[in-house]
Write a protein that holds these residues in place. Sequence first.
Motif, PDB file in Angstrom:
ATOM      1  N   PRO A 104       0.804  -1.235   0.000  1.00  0.00           N
ATOM      2  CA  PRO A 104       0.000   0.000   0.000  1.00  0.00           C
ATOM      3  C   PRO A 104       0.829   1.272   0.000  1.00  0.00           C
ATOM      4  CG  PRO A 104      -0.995  -1.607   1.466  1.00  0.00           C
ATOM      5  CD  PRO A 104       0.305  -2.206   1.002  1.00  0.00           C
ATOM      6  N   LYS A 105       1.913   1.302   0.769  1.00  0.00           N
ATOM      7  CA  LYS A 105       2.738   2.519   0.799  1.00  0.00           C
ATOM      8  C   LYS A 105       3.436   2.752  -0.537  1.00  0.00           C
ATOM      9  CE  LYS A 105       6.811   0.197   2.767  1.00  0.00           C
ATOM     10  NZ  LYS A 105       7.767   0.179   3.899  1.00  0.00           N
ATOM     11  N   GLU A 106       3.679   1.667  -1.290  1.00  0.00           N
ATOM     12  CA  GLU A 106       4.319   1.807  -2.586  1.00  0.00           C
ATOM     13  C   GLU A 106       3.341   2.283  -3.650  1.00  0.00           C
ATOM     14  OE1 GLU A 106       7.507  -1.837  -1.765  1.00  0.00           O
ATOM     15  OE2 GLU A 106       5.785  -2.129  -3.085  1.00  0.00           O
ATOM     16  N   ARG A 107       2.045   1.964  -3.456  1.00  0.00           N
ATOM     17  CA  ARG A 107       1.051   2.398  -4.429  1.00  0.00           C
ATOM     18  C   ARG A 107       0.873   3.910  -4.438  1.00  0.00           C
ATOM     19  NH1 ARG A 107      -3.312  -2.052  -2.299  1.00  0.00           N
ATOM     20  NH2 ARG A 107      -1.999  -3.896  -2.665  1.00  0.00           N
ATOM     21  N   LYS A 108       1.278   4.561  -3.365  1.00  0.00           N
ATOM     22  CA  LYS A 108       1.140   6.015  -3.272  1.00  0.00           C
ATOM     23  C   LYS A 108       2.157   6.748  -4.143  1.00  0.00           C
ATOM     24  CE  LYS A 108      -0.476   5.560   1.504  1.00  0.00           C
ATOM     25  NZ  LYS A 108      -0.193   5.887   2.941  1.00  0.00           N
ATOM     26  N   LEU A 109       3.051   6.014  -4.784  1.00  0.00           N
ATOM     27  CA  LEU A 109       4.077   6.634  -5.624  1.00  0.00           C
ATOM     28  C   LEU A 109       3.577   6.932  -7.033  1.00  0.00           C
ATOM     29  CD1 LEU A 109       7.186   4.471  -4.673  1.00  0.00           C
ATOM     30  CD2 LEU A 109       6.705   6.807  -3.947  1.00  0.00           C
ATOM     31  N   VAL A 110       2.275   6.871  -7.246  1.00  0.00           N
ATOM     32  CA  VAL A 110       1.747   7.031  -8.589  1.00  0.00           C
ATOM     33  C   VAL A 110       2.122   8.384  -9.181  1.00  0.00           C
ATOM     34  CG1 VAL A 110      -0.477   7.732  -7.586  1.00  0.00           C
ATOM     35  CG2 VAL A 110      -0.350   7.050  -9.995  1.00  0.00           C
ATOM     36  N   ILE A 111       1.999   9.456  -8.409  1.00  0.00           N
ATOM     37  CA  ILE A 111       2.318  10.789  -8.936  1.00  0.00           C
ATOM     38  C   ILE A 111       3.812  10.932  -9.222  1.00  0.00           C
ATOM     39  CG2 ILE A 111       2.307  13.259  -8.434  1.00  0.00           C
ATOM     40  CD1 ILE A 111      -0.306  12.889  -6.987  1.00  0.00           C
ATOM     41  N   PRO A 112       4.718  10.558  -8.279  1.00  0.00           N
ATOM     42  CA  PRO A 112       6.148  10.627  -8.626  1.00  0.00           C
ATOM     43  C   PRO A 112       6.521   9.770  -9.832  1.00  0.00           C
ATOM     44  CG  PRO A 112       5.878  10.406  -6.260  1.00  0.00           C
ATOM     45  CD  PRO A 112       4.532  10.202  -6.866  1.00  0.00           C
ATOM     46  N   PHE A 113       5.931   8.564  -9.929  1.00  0.00           N
ATOM     47  CA  PHE A 113       6.260   7.693 -11.052  1.00  0.00           C
ATOM     48  C   PHE A 113       5.802   8.309 -12.369  1.00  0.00           C
ATOM     49  CE2 PHE A 113       4.738   4.493 -14.088  1.00  0.00           C
ATOM     50  CZ  PHE A 113       5.921   3.830 -14.367  1.00  0.00           C
ATOM     51  N   VAL A 114       4.550   8.753 -12.433  1.00  0.00           N
ATOM     52  CA  VAL A 114       4.026   9.333 -13.675  1.00  0.00           C
ATOM     53  C   VAL A 114       4.805  10.589 -14.045  1.00  0.00           C
ATOM     54  CG1 VAL A 114       2.008  10.387 -14.748  1.00  0.00           C
ATOM     55  CG2 VAL A 114       1.744   8.335 -13.364  1.00  0.00           C
ATOM     56  N   ALA A 115       5.105  11.435 -13.048  1.00  0.00           N
ATOM     57  CA  ALA A 115       5.850  12.664 -13.324  1.00  0.00           C
ATOM     58  C   ALA A 115       7.258  12.358 -13.818  1.00  0.00           C
ATOM     59  CB  ALA A 115       5.905  13.536 -12.074  1.00  0.00           C
ATOM     60  N   ALA A 116       7.949  11.417 -13.157  1.00  0.00           N
ATOM     61  CA  ALA A 116       9.312  11.082 -13.560  1.00  0.00           C
ATOM     62  C   ALA A 116       9.333  10.403 -14.930  1.00  0.00           C
ATOM     63  CB  ALA A 116       9.964  10.185 -12.511  1.00  0.00           C
ATOM     64  N   ALA A 117       8.446   9.434 -15.136  1.00  0.00           N
ATOM     65  CA  ALA A 117       8.429   8.723 -16.413  1.00  0.00           C
ATOM     66  C   ALA A 117       8.099   9.669 -17.562  1.00  0.00           C
ATOM     67  CB  ALA A 117       7.422   7.572 -16.356  1.00  0.00           C
ATOM     68  N   SER A 118       7.106  10.547 -17.365  1.00  0.00           N
ATOM     69  CA  SER A 118       6.740  11.499 -18.417  1.00  0.00           C
ATOM     70  C   SER A 118       7.854  12.509 -18.639  1.00  0.00           C
ATOM     71  CB  SER A 118       5.442  12.219 -18.040  1.00  0.00           C
ATOM     72  OG  SER A 118       4.392  11.302 -17.805  1.00  0.00           O
ATOM     73  N   GLY A 119       8.451  12.980 -17.545  1.00  0.00           N
ATOM     74  CA  GLY A 119       9.520  13.967 -17.669  1.00  0.00           C
ATOM     75  C   GLY A 119      10.729  13.438 -18.406  1.00  0.00           C
ATOM     76  N   PHE A 120      11.159  12.229 -18.075  1.00  0.00           N
ATOM     77  CA  PHE A 120      12.321  11.656 -18.756  1.00  0.00           C
ATOM     78  C   PHE A 120      11.990  11.297 -20.206  1.00  0.00           C
ATOM     79  CE2 PHE A 120      14.100  11.224 -14.529  1.00  0.00           C
ATOM     80  CZ  PHE A 120      15.452  11.406 -14.756  1.00  0.00           C
ATOM     81  N   PHE A 121      10.774  10.867 -20.456  1.00  0.00           N
ATOM     82  CA  PHE A 121      10.374  10.553 -21.833  1.00  0.00           C
ATOM     83  C   PHE A 121      10.404  11.814 -22.693  1.00  0.00           C
ATOM     84  CE2 PHE A 121       7.079   9.988 -25.113  1.00  0.00           C
ATOM     85  CZ  PHE A 121       7.569   8.868 -25.743  1.00  0.00           C
ATOM     86  N   ILE A 122       9.799  12.880 -22.199  1.00  0.00           N
ATOM     87  CA  ILE A 122       9.806  14.140 -22.933  1.00  0.00           C
ATOM     88  C   ILE A 122      11.216  14.716 -22.991  1.00  0.00           C
ATOM     89  CG2 ILE A 122       8.922  16.507 -22.938  1.00  0.00           C
ATOM     90  CD1 ILE A 122       6.371  15.425 -21.646  1.00  0.00           C
ATOM     91  N   GLY A 123      11.978  14.561 -21.892  1.00  0.00           N
ATOM     92  CA  GLY A 123      13.350  15.045 -21.881  1.00  0.00           C
ATOM     93  C   GLY A 123      14.215  14.344 -22.916  1.00  0.00           C
ATOM     94  N   GLY A 124      14.044  13.032 -23.069  1.00  0.00           N
ATOM     95  CA  GLY A 124      14.795  12.306 -24.091  1.00  0.00           C
ATOM     96  C   GLY A 124      14.438  12.759 -25.492  1.00  0.00           C
ATOM     97  N   ALA A 125      13.135  13.005 -25.718  1.00  0.00           N
ATOM     98  CA  ALA A 125      12.719  13.496 -27.032  1.00  0.00           C
ATOM     99  C   ALA A 125      13.295  14.880 -27.306  1.00  0.00           C
ATOM    100  CB  ALA A 125      11.193  13.532 -27.103  1.00  0.00           C
ATOM    101  N   CYS A 126      13.291  15.758 -26.305  1.00  0.00           N
ATOM    102  CA  CYS A 126      13.862  17.103 -26.473  1.00  0.00           C
ATOM    103  C   CYS A 126      15.375  17.035 -26.682  1.00  0.00           C
ATOM    104  CB  CYS A 126      13.529  17.961 -25.253  1.00  0.00           C
ATOM    105  SG  CYS A 126      11.781  18.371 -25.095  1.00  0.00           S
ATOM    106  N   PHE A 127      16.028  16.090 -26.015  1.00  0.00           N
ATOM    107  CA  PHE A 127      17.468  15.915 -26.216  1.00  0.00           C
ATOM    108  C   PHE A 127      17.754  15.568 -27.669  1.00  0.00           C
ATOM    109  CE2 PHE A 127      21.344  13.458 -26.390  1.00  0.00           C
ATOM    110  CZ  PHE A 127      22.211  14.149 -25.557  1.00  0.00           C
ATOM    111  N   ALA A 128      16.957  14.681 -28.232  1.00  0.00           N
ATOM    112  CA  ALA A 128      17.154  14.309 -29.631  1.00  0.00           C
ATOM    113  C   ALA A 128      16.914  15.496 -30.554  1.00  0.00           C
ATOM    114  CB  ALA A 128      16.230  13.158 -30.000  1.00  0.00           C
ATOM    115  N   TYR A 129      15.857  16.255 -30.279  1.00  0.00           N
ATOM    116  CA  TYR A 129      15.492  17.354 -31.177  1.00  0.00           C
ATOM    117  C   TYR A 129      16.480  18.511 -31.102  1.00  0.00           C
ATOM    118  CZ  TYR A 129      12.780  21.077 -33.359  1.00  0.00           C
ATOM    119  OH  TYR A 129      12.373  22.107 -34.172  1.00  0.00           O
TER     120      TYR A 129
END
Length: 272
Positions: A104-129
């Motif tokens: 249960p305490k690990e399930r609360k990481l949804v916001i950090p996980f989504v924010a980090a995963a989205s941020g690094f995904f967009i960051g990688g795309a911006c790095f390429a561009y």
Amino acid sequence: MAQQNSKVMAFYDHIDELRVRLMRCLIVFMVGFLVCYFVADPILAILRKPLFDVMPPEQRHLYFTSLFENFLTHLKIAGYASLFFFSPYYFYQLWGFIAPGLYPKERKLVIPFVAAASGFFIGGACFAYFLLFPVGFKYFVTYGGPSDVPMLTIDSYYGTCLKLILLFGLAFELPVLVVLLGYLGLVDAPLLRKQRRTAILIITVASAMFAPPDAVSMLMLGCPLILLYEGSIWVVQWLGVRRARQPIESGNPKPKNEDDEPPTHPFEGRSR
């Protein structure tokens, strides 16, 4: 026999949940596809800019060699743009699928996980561009003699851009995956350091396979991934130190509560 039937039912429950979440992602993808199709021209202009910046004005043209090539390229742009702009929702659905197998305490990481995963995904795309495209395009456009004039087709150029953006976006998810595994206790800093050479070898081989066929592009993909891997080791080490200090700072064992209840599926019995 009853226990076996229960496991079979639980398996089909997971499959049904996966189906539901995939359908949600498909619906969002289609909505995003329709929206992005009507704004495809500005996206195409943005993708053309790194190439046209390194070409003489009289050569700033892209050609299509088949009747449907331009139309299909707009569809492709809309699909990739839907994946890119709605990536936080897809990561949220991914977390929702694996969350039942967490504490249960690990399930609360949804916001950090989504924010980090989205941020690094967009960051990688911006790095390429912003970094790879100007350097790589200038190298390939100016390669050869004065008589060599580039005549790039719409499909080949935009297809290359989209593949590289997606590749770098997914590659930059490496630290998110490593830190998540470290938080769950599946890996630790000593293990990551021990496997450093293997990780560097895998990153090098992957960069050689998927990056454009020149040394600069391969280095621009491999070096950031190695640095991100090293950075994730420090984050995992910090998580381990923090986890070890908690019982000492509390002075007594933490009383059992709902956060200590083990997961029911699918990672039940995993190493802590």
